[in-house]
Design a protein around this motif. Structure first.
Motif, mmCIF file in Angstrom:
data_model
loop_
_atom_site.group_PDB
_atom_site.id
_atom_site.type_symbol
_atom_site.label_atom_id
_atom_site.label_comp_id
_atom_site.label_asym_id
_atom_site.label_seq_id
_atom_site.Cartn_x
_atom_site.Cartn_y
_atom_site.Cartn_z
ATOM 1 N N GLU A 115 0.830 -1.204 0.000
ATOM 2 C CA GLU A 115 0.000 0.000 0.000
ATOM 3 C C GLU A 115 0.866 1.255 0.000
ATOM 4 O OE1 GLU A 115 -3.890 1.979 2.216
ATOM 5 O OE2 GLU A 115 -3.100 0.054 2.926
ATOM 6 N N ASP B 247 -14.282 -0.898 -10.138
ATOM 7 C CA ASP B 247 -14.492 0.172 -9.156
ATOM 8 C C ASP B 247 -15.856 0.842 -9.303
ATOM 9 O OD1 ASP B 247 -12.101 -0.051 -7.768
ATOM 10 O OD2 ASP B 247 -11.054 1.424 -9.010
ATOM 11 N N ILE C 90 2.194 1.634 -3.544
ATOM 12 C CA ILE C 90 1.125 2.064 -4.451
ATOM 13 C C ILE C 90 0.836 3.552 -4.272
ATOM 14 C CG2 ILE C 90 -1.365 1.853 -4.874
ATOM 15 C CD1 ILE C 90 -0.954 -1.207 -4.319
ATOM 16 N N GLY D 216 -4.406 -7.359 -3.610
ATOM 17 C CA GLY D 216 -5.709 -7.047 -4.181
ATOM 18 C C GLY D 216 -6.180 -8.105 -5.152
ATOM 19 N N CYS E 210 -5.779 -2.392 -3.748
ATOM 20 C CA CYS E 210 -5.473 -1.909 -5.096
ATOM 21 C C CYS E 210 -4.784 -3.002 -5.914
ATOM 22 C CB CYS E 210 -4.572 -0.685 -4.991
ATOM 23 S SG CYS E 210 -4.118 0.045 -6.578
ATOM 24 N N THR E 211 -5.211 -3.144 -7.171
ATOM 25 C CA THR E 211 -4.616 -4.160 -8.034
ATOM 26 C C THR E 211 -4.901 -3.816 -9.491
ATOM 27 O OG1 THR E 211 -4.404 -6.551 -8.382
ATOM 28 C CG2 THR E 211 -6.632 -5.700 -8.006
ATOM 29 N N ILE F 167 -5.149 -0.134 -13.373
ATOM 30 C CA ILE F 167 -5.019 -0.101 -11.916
ATOM 31 C C ILE F 167 -6.357 0.352 -11.343
ATOM 32 C CG2 ILE F 167 -3.947 1.072 -9.953
ATOM 33 C CD1 ILE F 167 -1.365 1.187 -11.490
ATOM 34 N N PHE G 60 -5.794 2.116 0.000
ATOM 35 C CA PHE G 60 -5.457 1.376 -1.212
ATOM 36 C C PHE G 60 -4.919 -0.022 -0.920
ATOM 37 C CE2 PHE G 60 -5.930 5.532 -2.997
ATOM 38 C CZ PHE G 60 -6.267 5.323 -4.328
ATOM 39 N N HIS H 53 -8.839 0.856 -7.682
ATOM 40 C CA HIS H 53 -8.762 1.073 -6.235
ATOM 41 C C HIS H 53 -8.923 -0.244 -5.495
ATOM 42 C CE1 HIS H 53 -10.209 2.061 -2.192
ATOM 43 N NE2 HIS H 53 -9.603 3.231 -2.319
ATOM 44 N N GLY H 54 -9.902 -1.034 -5.906
ATOM 45 C CA GLY H 54 -10.098 -2.359 -5.329
ATOM 46 C C GLY H 54 -11.109 -2.420 -4.200
#
Length: 305
Positions: A65, A215, A68, A143, A207-208, A182, A204, A184-185
């Motif tokens: 995180e 999203d 990211i 993620g 995130c992935t 990308i 995040f 947010h996830g």
């Protein structure tokens, strides 16, 4: 920002306090307050730390995180500035993330329409920034693992498979063909902070790199109750998002909505179950997930079967 020594002191105080009993700790130098989770009353290891005129957020999370946030901040996206990461577990690279404190209110039912529309714009701009993004970096692994676990749960749902044979496989196949970026996830409203209708994206940890639509589907299709969604301006939010990304998509609005519904299915289908009925055949209780998932699946069945 706090010094290295101060960060270590703060991390020690966070680890030593019993946060199940209290949500605030104070001594002669620091005031540490635990943020509450807005969903399912889950443990949320995130804290606001104040010392004089200095304020920072400390979160127990993975190093991913932190990395990211560094990437997104460098690329000019509206996210908190990450200051430092203190590792306490070399095996899974967990530790204390020190990041900028954002003084804003969570996006919610009482937020203005402008705030909701601006959230759609910010998501679209992030997605466009990394459209068809390819990376082998391990910082996106967490993620991706969480998303795959959702799919595993869905694939094991025999009730859905019996009622809509082969629909899950068709949805997954179709989503696999959509552009990836990308994401947010965890595009839940509380992960967007509003400052005078400007939006800052936070949290995040999930995130992935996944289909672009994940999203916006989560933001607009999570049910609040059996009659409404968390997003009070769903159609307008979807319109704004589509207008931002349509030049890359090159598909019609109707096709885009099918993408959204497929992603919404993945996001909340793990909560869907065979309704419990009483002796009259009527449902005893129906969760919002049951109602909306049934509607989404019926609509997708018409489009995909």
């Amino acid at each position: 920002m706090f010094t290295e020594e101060e960060c270590n002191s703060i991390a020690n105080l966070v680890s030593q306090n019993d946060w199940k009993k209290v949500n605030k700790f104070e001594n002669d130098k620091y005031c540490i307050t635990q943020f509450s989770s807005s969903l399912h009353n889950s443990d949320y290891h995130c804290y606001k730390v104040e010392s004089g005129d200095k304020v920072v957020v400390v979160k127990i999370t993975s190093e991913s995180e932190f990395l990211i946030l560094e990437l997104l901040k460098k690329d000019g996206l509206p996210v908190p500035t990450p200051f430092k990461f203190l590792n306490f577990n070399e095996n899974n690279k967990e530790g204390y993330l020190f990041e900028e404190y954002i003084d804003g209110s969570q996006l919610g039912l009482n937020s203005s329409k402008e705030a909701w529309l601006n959230t759609a714009v910010q998501l679209a701009e992030m997605h466009l920034k990394y459209w068809e993004f390819n990376s082998v970096s391990s910082m996106f692994d967490n993620g991706n693992s969480l998303y795959m676990s959702k799919i595993d749960i869905i694939l094991s749902n025999s009730y859905v498979e019996q009622k809509w044979p082969n629909l899950i496989e068709k949805i997954l196949e179709k989503l696999h063909q959509t552009p990836r970026t990308i994401i947010h996830g965890d595009a839940f409203p509380s992960n967007f902070l509003v400052q005078n209708d400007k939006i800052v994206l936070i949290d995040f940890g999930n995130c992935t790199i996944l289909p672009y639509v994940v999203d916006i589907a989560r933001l607009t299709y999570l049910p609040y109750d059996v009659n409404s969604f968390f997003c009070p301006n769903k159609e307008e939010v979807l319109d704004v998002y589509y207008e931002k990304v349509k030049s890359q998509l090159q598909i019609s609005k109707d096709e885009f909505i099918i993408h959204v519904k497929m992603a919404a299915f993945i996001e909340i289908a793990k909560e869907y179950r065979n309704p419990i009925c009483n002796y009259t055949g009527l449902s005893i209780s129906q969760s919002p997930f049951d109602k909306f998932m049934s509607e989404i699946l019926e609509e997708l069945a018409k489009d995909l079967i």
